[in-house]
Design an enzyme around this catalytic site. Structure first.
Site, short mmCIF file in Angstrom:
data_model
loop_
_atom_site.label_atom_id
_atom_site.label_comp_id
_atom_site.label_asym_id
_atom_site.label_seq_id
_atom_site.Cartn_x
_atom_site.Cartn_y
_atom_site.Cartn_z
N LYS A 53 -36.20 -6.87 17.47
CA LYS A 53 -35.59 -6.79 16.13
C LYS A 53 -35.75 -8.07 15.07
O LYS A 53 -36.26 -7.97 13.98
CB LYS A 53 -34.09 -6.43 15.99
CG LYS A 53 -33.96 -5.02 16.26
CD LYS A 53 -32.66 -4.57 16.74
CE LYS A 53 -32.31 -3.15 17.41
NZ LYS A 53 -31.17 -2.73 17.91
N GLN A 97 -25.25 -5.16 18.47
CA GLN A 97 -25.95 -4.26 19.55
C GLN A 97 -25.18 -3.51 20.56
O GLN A 97 -24.36 -4.23 21.22
CB GLN A 97 -26.93 -5.32 20.53
CG GLN A 97 -27.81 -4.56 21.43
CD GLN A 97 -28.80 -3.68 20.50
OE1 GLN A 97 -29.55 -4.14 19.79
NE2 GLN A 97 -29.17 -2.62 21.36
N ASP A 120 -26.78 0.22 10.87
CA ASP A 120 -26.94 1.32 11.66
C ASP A 120 -26.38 2.51 11.31
O ASP A 120 -26.64 3.52 12.03
CB ASP A 120 -26.24 0.57 13.09
CG ASP A 120 -27.19 0.22 13.93
OD1 ASP A 120 -28.39 0.87 14.19
OD2 ASP A 120 -26.57 -0.56 14.92
#
Ligand code: NDP
Length: 283
Positions: A53, A97, A120
């Site tokens: 990422k 994460q 997200d």
């Protein structure tokens, strides 16, 4: 023989366009879109995702920072960092994460992220927006699936889309996105009776189960579009999806491979969400 949907090539095309948009944004606003990725602990798969990422941000001209915290980080310490990032004007997107170590409450952590920076799209406010079809961010994997369909001119309107899996990350938001594109949607899960009978009626079949070779040829209609979200290791330790690719490919019209299908699109959609967040925060 099916058309193999090339996620790698598609991701490159989308990222090329994104790079130009990022450049235009940075010129106009005098700031690059910024993403903060937070990782707690040393799960090897998570570390690879985070590295990828960070690298992808650099490739499209975005600013990114990685906060790698030790496994014993307390909830208060993590929440303090999120609060700092919420207030940081350089940062337009925050991604924590998952999974987090067991002693940390994922729900509490997600709730702490400013919904405008929740790239997200896991915050209940963003989940709710997806439900009513009026959203800025879409969870990256389902968004990547929709982008693949778009790039291959596959229109879900009027088609029967069967999704195997009902997780908050993939199955449920995938269903909402298909519905928004006017598909008729069926969601299946581990308690679904007569699964193969249902999947055999799918014009578009999305597998998000997490079990190698779960979708076999007898579960697929001739000519179906087959999207494999799964990421598994087979008995030889090789990366594979949920679909028995060798058996299903000859009967499908389109199919995504693993690796090289949905996977490369996920990070691309994260970049897209970060740019969207930056635009909304600098309006
Ligand atoms: P989850 O484990 O959260 O969900 C799996 C779903 O599959 C559940 O809804 C479960 O049903 C269903 N399921 C399990 N067994 C069966 C069965 N026998 N019959 C029907 N349904 C079943 O996984 P995720 O949604 O997070 O991920 C799914 C897969 O996608 C994984 O392989 C994951 O690694 C991969 N993934 C890939 C990404 C990418 O970038 N390509 C990103 C995210 C995930 P129930 O709810 O009843 O338990």
């Amino acid at each position: 023989m099916a058309v193999i949907i090339d996620g790698k090539a598609t991701a490159l095309v989308v990222r090329g366009a994104l790079r130009k948009d990022v450049e235009a944004f940075a010129q106009e606003k005098n700031i690059a879109p910024g993403l903060a990725v937070v990782i707690v602990g040393s799960d090897p798969a998570s570390q690879v995702y985070v590295r990828n990422k960070h690298k992808a941000c650099g490739e499209v001209g975005m600013y990114s920072e990685v906060h790698a915290l030790p496994a014993e980080t307390t909830e208060d310490e993590l929440l303090l960092l999120i609060d700092k990032l919420n207030k940081d004007a350089k940062i337009h997107g925050i991604l924590v994460q998952l999974p987090l170590p067991k002693h940390l409450d994922e729900e509490k952590v997600i709730l702490a992220i400013d919904p405008r920076k929740d790239v997200d799209a896991f915050h209940p406010q963003n989940v709710g927006k997806i439900m009513i079809g009026n959203f800025s961010f879409v969870p990256c994997t389902p968004a990547g699936v929709m982008e693949l369909l778009k790039q291959y001119n596959i229109d879900p309107a009027g088609k029967h889309c069967v999704i195997i899996g009902r997780s908050n990350i993939v199955g449920k938001p995938q269903a909402m996105l298909m519905l928004k594109e006017n598909a008729t949607v069926t969601i299946c899960h581990s308690k679904t009776a007569n699964l193969a009978e249902i999947t055999k009626t799918a014009d578009i079949l999305v597998a998000a189960v997490g079990r190698a070779n779960f979708v076999t040829a007898d579960m697929v209609k001739e000519g179906a579009v087959v999207i494999d979200v799964g990421i598994n290791r087979n008995a030889d330790g090789k990366l594979c999806g949920d679909v028995d690719f060798a058996a299903v490919e000859p009967m499908a019209s389109y199919i995504t491979p693993v690796p090289g299908g949905v996977g490369p699109m996920t990070i691309t959609m994260l970049l897209k969400n970060t740019l969207t967040a930056a635009k909304e925060q600098t309006k």
